[in-house]
Motif scaffolding. Structure first.
Motif, PDB file in Angstrom:
ATOM      1  N   LEU A 134      35.360  44.241  58.877  1.00  0.00           N
ATOM      2  CA  LEU A 134      35.670  44.977  57.656  1.00  0.00           C
ATOM      3  C   LEU A 134      36.951  44.396  57.069  1.00  0.00           C
ATOM      4  O   LEU A 134      37.916  44.151  57.802  1.00  0.00           O
ATOM      5  CB  LEU A 134      35.872  46.458  57.973  1.00  0.00           C
ATOM      6  CG  LEU A 134      36.138  47.429  56.824  1.00  0.00           C
ATOM      7  CD1 LEU A 134      34.888  47.585  55.964  1.00  0.00           C
ATOM      8  CD2 LEU A 134      36.571  48.792  57.368  1.00  0.00           C
ATOM      9  N   PRO A 135      37.007  44.133  55.758  1.00  0.00           N
ATOM     10  CA  PRO A 135      38.244  43.593  55.182  1.00  0.00           C
ATOM     11  C   PRO A 135      39.448  44.463  55.523  1.00  0.00           C
ATOM     12  O   PRO A 135      39.369  45.698  55.526  1.00  0.00           O
ATOM     13  CB  PRO A 135      37.953  43.601  53.675  1.00  0.00           C
ATOM     14  CG  PRO A 135      36.479  43.438  53.586  1.00  0.00           C
ATOM     15  CD  PRO A 135      35.937  44.222  54.758  1.00  0.00           C
ATOM     16  N   GLN A 136      40.572  43.811  55.796  1.00  0.00           N
ATOM     17  CA  GLN A 136      41.767  44.531  56.228  1.00  0.00           C
ATOM     18  C   GLN A 136      42.188  45.591  55.229  1.00  0.00           C
ATOM     19  O   GLN A 136      42.634  46.682  55.622  1.00  0.00           O
ATOM     20  CB  GLN A 136      42.911  43.541  56.454  1.00  0.00           C
ATOM     21  CG  GLN A 136      44.211  44.199  56.916  1.00  0.00           C
ATOM     22  CD  GLN A 136      45.304  43.194  57.194  1.00  0.00           C
ATOM     23  OE1 GLN A 136      45.042  42.080  57.625  1.00  0.00           O
ATOM     24  NE2 GLN A 136      46.552  43.580  56.948  1.00  0.00           N
ATOM     25  N   VAL A 137      42.055  45.324  53.940  1.00  0.00           N
ATOM     26  CA  VAL A 137      42.486  46.296  52.939  1.00  0.00           C
ATOM     27  C   VAL A 137      41.713  47.600  53.079  1.00  0.00           C
ATOM     28  O   VAL A 137      42.274  48.697  52.909  1.00  0.00           O
ATOM     29  CB  VAL A 137      42.356  45.720  51.514  1.00  0.00           C
ATOM     30  CG1 VAL A 137      40.917  45.385  51.174  1.00  0.00           C
ATOM     31  CG2 VAL A 137      42.942  46.672  50.489  1.00  0.00           C
ATOM     32  N   GLN A 138      40.433  47.511  53.432  1.00  0.00           N
ATOM     33  CA  GLN A 138      39.644  48.727  53.596  1.00  0.00           C
ATOM     34  C   GLN A 138      40.035  49.471  54.875  1.00  0.00           C
ATOM     35  O   GLN A 138      40.098  50.703  54.899  1.00  0.00           O
ATOM     36  CB  GLN A 138      38.159  48.377  53.607  1.00  0.00           C
ATOM     37  CG  GLN A 138      37.667  47.810  52.283  1.00  0.00           C
ATOM     38  CD  GLN A 138      36.176  47.526  52.294  1.00  0.00           C
ATOM     39  OE1 GLN A 138      35.386  48.278  52.859  1.00  0.00           O
ATOM     40  NE2 GLN A 138      35.765  46.433  51.663  1.00  0.00           N
ATOM     41  N   THR A 139      40.308  48.716  55.923  1.00  0.00           N
ATOM     42  CA  THR A 139      40.800  49.343  57.151  1.00  0.00           C
ATOM     43  C   THR A 139      42.109  50.069  56.886  1.00  0.00           C
ATOM     44  O   THR A 139      42.307  51.217  57.311  1.00  0.00           O
ATOM     45  CB  THR A 139      40.995  48.285  58.246  1.00  0.00           C
ATOM     46  OG1 THR A 139      39.740  47.654  58.524  1.00  0.00           O
ATOM     47  CG2 THR A 139      41.544  48.900  59.523  1.00  0.00           C
ATOM     48  N   GLU A 140      43.024  49.415  56.189  1.00  0.00           N
ATOM     49  CA  GLU A 140      44.313  50.035  55.875  1.00  0.00           C
ATOM     50  C   GLU A 140      44.136  51.271  55.011  1.00  0.00           C
ATOM     51  O   GLU A 140      44.842  52.272  55.202  1.00  0.00           O
ATOM     52  CB  GLU A 140      45.222  49.028  55.178  1.00  0.00           C
ATOM     53  CG  GLU A 140      45.723  47.912  56.087  1.00  0.00           C
ATOM     54  CD  GLU A 140      46.674  46.975  55.368  1.00  0.00           C
ATOM     55  OE1 GLU A 140      47.094  47.290  54.235  1.00  0.00           O
ATOM     56  OE2 GLU A 140      47.017  45.923  55.929  1.00  0.00           O
ATOM     57  N   ASP A 141      43.228  51.225  54.054  1.00  0.00           N
ATOM     58  CA  ASP A 141      43.006  52.395  53.203  1.00  0.00           C
ATOM     59  C   ASP A 141      42.521  53.590  54.026  1.00  0.00           C
ATOM     60  O   ASP A 141      42.960  54.734  53.803  1.00  0.00           O
ATOM     61  CB  ASP A 141      41.990  52.069  52.104  1.00  0.00           C
ATOM     62  CG  ASP A 141      42.570  51.174  51.011  1.00  0.00           C
ATOM     63  OD1 ASP A 141      43.814  51.051  50.935  1.00  0.00           O
ATOM     64  OD2 ASP A 141      41.778  50.589  50.248  1.00  0.00           O
ATOM     65  N   LEU A 142      41.625  53.338  54.971  1.00  0.00           N
ATOM     66  CA  LEU A 142      41.142  54.424  55.829  1.00  0.00           C
ATOM     67  C   LEU A 142      42.264  54.953  56.715  1.00  0.00           C
ATOM     68  O   LEU A 142      42.384  56.176  56.930  1.00  0.00           O
ATOM     69  CB  LEU A 142      39.976  53.930  56.677  1.00  0.00           C
ATOM     70  CG  LEU A 142      38.689  53.585  55.911  1.00  0.00           C
ATOM     71  CD1 LEU A 142      37.675  52.924  56.830  1.00  0.00           C
ATOM     72  CD2 LEU A 142      38.087  54.829  55.268  1.00  0.00           C
ATOM     73  N   MET A 143      43.110  54.056  57.214  1.00  0.00           N
ATOM     74  CA  MET A 143      44.240  54.484  58.038  1.00  0.00           C
ATOM     75  C   MET A 143      45.238  55.284  57.206  1.00  0.00           C
ATOM     76  O   MET A 143      45.773  56.302  57.665  1.00  0.00           O
ATOM     77  CB  MET A 143      44.923  53.265  58.657  1.00  0.00           C
ATOM     78  CG  MET A 143      44.067  52.523  59.670  1.00  0.00           C
ATOM     79  SD  MET A 143      44.814  50.970  60.230  1.00  0.00           S
ATOM     80  CE  MET A 143      46.151  51.611  61.264  1.00  0.00           C
ATOM     81  N   ALA A 158      31.683  43.296  55.961  1.00  0.00           N
ATOM     82  CA  ALA A 158      31.054  44.273  55.068  1.00  0.00           C
ATOM     83  C   ALA A 158      31.311  43.891  53.612  1.00  0.00           C
ATOM     84  O   ALA A 158      32.437  43.918  53.147  1.00  0.00           O
ATOM     85  CB  ALA A 158      31.594  45.665  55.350  1.00  0.00           C
ATOM     86  N   GLY A 159      30.272  43.490  52.908  1.00  0.00           N
ATOM     87  CA  GLY A 159      30.366  43.168  51.492  1.00  0.00           C
ATOM     88  C   GLY A 159      30.492  41.697  51.175  1.00  0.00           C
ATOM     89  O   GLY A 159      30.499  41.334  49.999  1.00  0.00           O
ATOM     90  N   GLY A 160      30.601  40.842  52.190  1.00  0.00           N
ATOM     91  CA  GLY A 160      30.774  39.442  51.861  1.00  0.00           C
ATOM     92  C   GLY A 160      30.810  38.534  53.070  1.00  0.00           C
ATOM     93  O   GLY A 160      30.404  38.905  54.174  1.00  0.00           O
ATOM     94  N   ILE A 189      35.936  53.755  60.674  1.00  0.00           N
ATOM     95  CA  ILE A 189      36.122  52.330  60.411  1.00  0.00           C
ATOM     96  C   ILE A 189      34.897  51.552  60.880  1.00  0.00           C
ATOM     97  O   ILE A 189      34.382  50.665  60.182  1.00  0.00           O
ATOM     98  CB  ILE A 189      37.397  51.818  61.103  1.00  0.00           C
ATOM     99  CG1 ILE A 189      38.630  52.434  60.433  1.00  0.00           C
ATOM    100  CG2 ILE A 189      37.474  50.293  61.056  1.00  0.00           C
ATOM    101  CD1 ILE A 189      39.938  52.138  61.160  1.00  0.00           C
ATOM    102  N   ALA A 190      34.414  51.876  62.082  1.00  0.00           N
ATOM    103  CA  ALA A 190      33.236  51.188  62.609  1.00  0.00           C
ATOM    104  C   ALA A 190      32.031  51.397  61.702  1.00  0.00           C
ATOM    105  O   ALA A 190      31.237  50.474  61.472  1.00  0.00           O
ATOM    106  CB  ALA A 190      32.932  51.677  64.020  1.00  0.00           C
ATOM    107  N   GLY A 191      31.894  52.620  61.167  1.00  0.00           N
ATOM    108  CA  GLY A 191      30.761  52.916  60.297  1.00  0.00           C
ATOM    109  C   GLY A 191      30.811  52.184  58.978  1.00  0.00           C
ATOM    110  O   GLY A 191      29.765  51.862  58.402  1.00  0.00           O
ATOM    111  N   ARG A 192      32.018  51.906  58.490  1.00  0.00           N
ATOM    112  CA  ARG A 192      32.162  51.172  57.229  1.00  0.00           C
ATOM    113  C   ARG A 192      31.996  49.663  57.428  1.00  0.00           C
ATOM    114  O   ARG A 192      31.691  48.945  56.485  1.00  0.00           O
ATOM    115  CB  ARG A 192      33.543  51.436  56.631  1.00  0.00           C
ATOM    116  CG  ARG A 192      33.818  52.872  56.252  1.00  0.00           C
ATOM    117  CD  ARG A 192      33.116  53.284  54.982  1.00  0.00           C
ATOM    118  NE  ARG A 192      33.554  54.611  54.567  1.00  0.00           N
ATOM    119  CZ  ARG A 192      34.555  54.835  53.707  1.00  0.00           C
ATOM    120  NH1 ARG A 192      35.215  53.804  53.177  1.00  0.00           N
ATOM    121  NH2 ARG A 192      34.901  56.076  53.390  1.00  0.00           N
ATOM    122  N   GLY A 193      32.261  49.211  58.654  1.00  0.00           N
ATOM    123  CA  GLY A 193      32.228  47.784  58.923  1.00  0.00           C
ATOM    124  C   GLY A 193      30.820  47.282  59.244  1.00  0.00           C
ATOM    125  O   GLY A 193      29.820  47.996  59.129  1.00  0.00           O
TER     126      GLY A 193
END
Length: 411
Positions: free
Chosen positions: A113-122, A228-230, A75-79
């Motif tokens: 990191l957007p919550q949706v991306q965090t949730e997807d990783l979880m 991340a991304g916006g 998660i940290a790496g994506r954020g």
């Protein structure tokens, strides 16, 4: 993934809700060697708009790393993490600080990191660890008793469990079923929250910026945060403002270019409005100590200081710890004591977080004359006094998170 059909069976634990709290609970159950069965009313792969809770504290990353090794780092790496923060008063910079780059191993102090991306990783981590999901299952009724919990979904199917971890959101049917209302006020002011896509042709410095009385927004407060991304832009409306004037396409094209580069007025990804709740459930468990409330089922905070999701994760982890102890307890009294301990600890943490978010909200709105005078005095000397500028920069986020022992965890 299972469809949720088939004969009813009795589970040691059921998790209701597949948001951050529910997914955290599922991962913690698997880490504890317990089966994890999650019910969620959404259809699988439902698109969830908006960045929502886009800021994870380092403590949350560490919790996720413990229950699912590698997840916190992923998660940290994506954020994204910014090193510079600035504050302005009516267009004049009153504080700026840039932190040195991190040169150490381990998890960062935060990631955005957007919550949706965090949730997807979880959710991916859950699948790898054998979590059983049942999508499209909406709890219609719940009954707890001395021997467990019986749920009935909207299709009439019955679900039974020794314990239920309720992570079913702010309108929690389980919270309603156990008779534990949310208690506390809502803000009078409306806040507009906008997500903007990055503009590669006009890149911006990766900085968190807060404006008191932004001249381009008619003197309203504006918070600009990268993820991340916006970018996320929060606009603090005045009590008598009409939100529609600020969230309509015409309204967005009018005020966004006044607080961001002009091109960003055409890069709106998502917009919403909120009157922030400052509410905590009356109790975090039922009279039989079989239902455990977590996340937004148990508390709602204004977002200043990012205390919502960052307290939901430890809610869930602590709930699993309590359930595990209750399942192996020597008798009903010992089992109930474990659940009561969870409920008391997490309510204390929620009340503390509400107080912190309330302090930030009071500072932001400045409805009391004493607060307005203190802010103005600090702004007047901020250029000459570092402490005054640092206070104005930090106050919109509430008191810093501090460790208060196991019984008073502040996140």
């Amino acid at each position: 993934m299972n469809s949720g059909t088939g004969p009813a069976s009795r589970h040691p634990v059921l998790v209701v809700g597949a948001g951050p709290a529910g997914l955290s609970a599922a991962l913690a159950l698997r880490a504890a060697g317990l089966p994890a069965v999650v019910l969620d009313k959404r259809v699988q792969d439902t698109v969830r708009p908006g960045s929502r809770a886009a800021y994870l504290h380092g403590a949350s990353l560490r919790e996720l790393e413990l229950v699912s090794p590698g997840l916190g780092h992923e998660i940290a790496g994506r954020g994204l993490m910014w090193s510079t923060k600035r504050s302005f008063w009516a267009g004049r910079e009153i504080y700026a600080r840039t932190y040195p780059p991190l040169h150490r191993e381990g998890l960062p102090p935060f990631t955005s990191l957007p919550q949706v991306q965090t949730e997807d990783l979880m959710a991916t981590a859950c699948e790898k660890q054998g979590v059983e999901f049942h999508w499209g299952v909406e709890v219609a009724s719940a009954h707890s008793g001395p021997d467990g919990v019986r749920l009935v979904d909207s299709s009439g199917k019955e679900w039974q469990a020794e314990y239920v971890i309720a992570a079913d959101g702010s309108r929690s049917p389980l919270r309603s079923a156990i008779g534990s209302p949310l208690e506390g006020p809502r803000s009078r002011n409306t806040f507009v929250v906008v997500d903007l896509d990055d503009d590669p042709a006009h890149p911006l410095p990766i900085e968190r910026v807060f404006h008191y009385h932004h001249p381009g927004a008619g003197g309203r407060n504006v918070l600009i945060v990268p993820f991340a991304g916006g970018w996320r832009v929060d606009l603090n409306l005045l009590v008598n403002d009409d939100p529609e004037q600020y969230i309509s396409p015409e309204g967005l094209r009018r005020w966004i270019p006044r607080v961001m580069p002009e091109s960003y007025g055409e890069r709106v990804r998502w917009v919403s409005t909120y009157r922030f709740a400052q509410q905590v459930a009356a109790t975090f468990t039922d009279t039989h100590r079989r239902v455990l409330l977590t996340g937004e089922a148990s508390h709602l905070f204004a977002p200043f200081g990012a205390r919502g999701m960052n307290s939901s994760i430890p809610d869930a982890v602590r709930a699993v710890r309590a359930v595990g102890a209750a399942l192996s307890a020597q008798g009903p009294a010992e089992a109930q004591a474990e659940i009561v301990r969870f409920a008391d600890e997490r309510k204390e943490a929620a009340v503390y977080n509400r107080a912190c978010a309330s302090a930030a909200l009071e500072h932001m709105l400045a409805e009391r004359r004493s607060v307005r005078l203190r802010r103005r005095a600090a702004a007047a000397v901020a250029s000459a006094g570092l402490k005054a500028g640092a206070w104005l920069d930090a106050a919109p986020y509430g008191p810093k998170l501090v460790q208060r022992g196991a019984a008073r965890t502040s996140y």
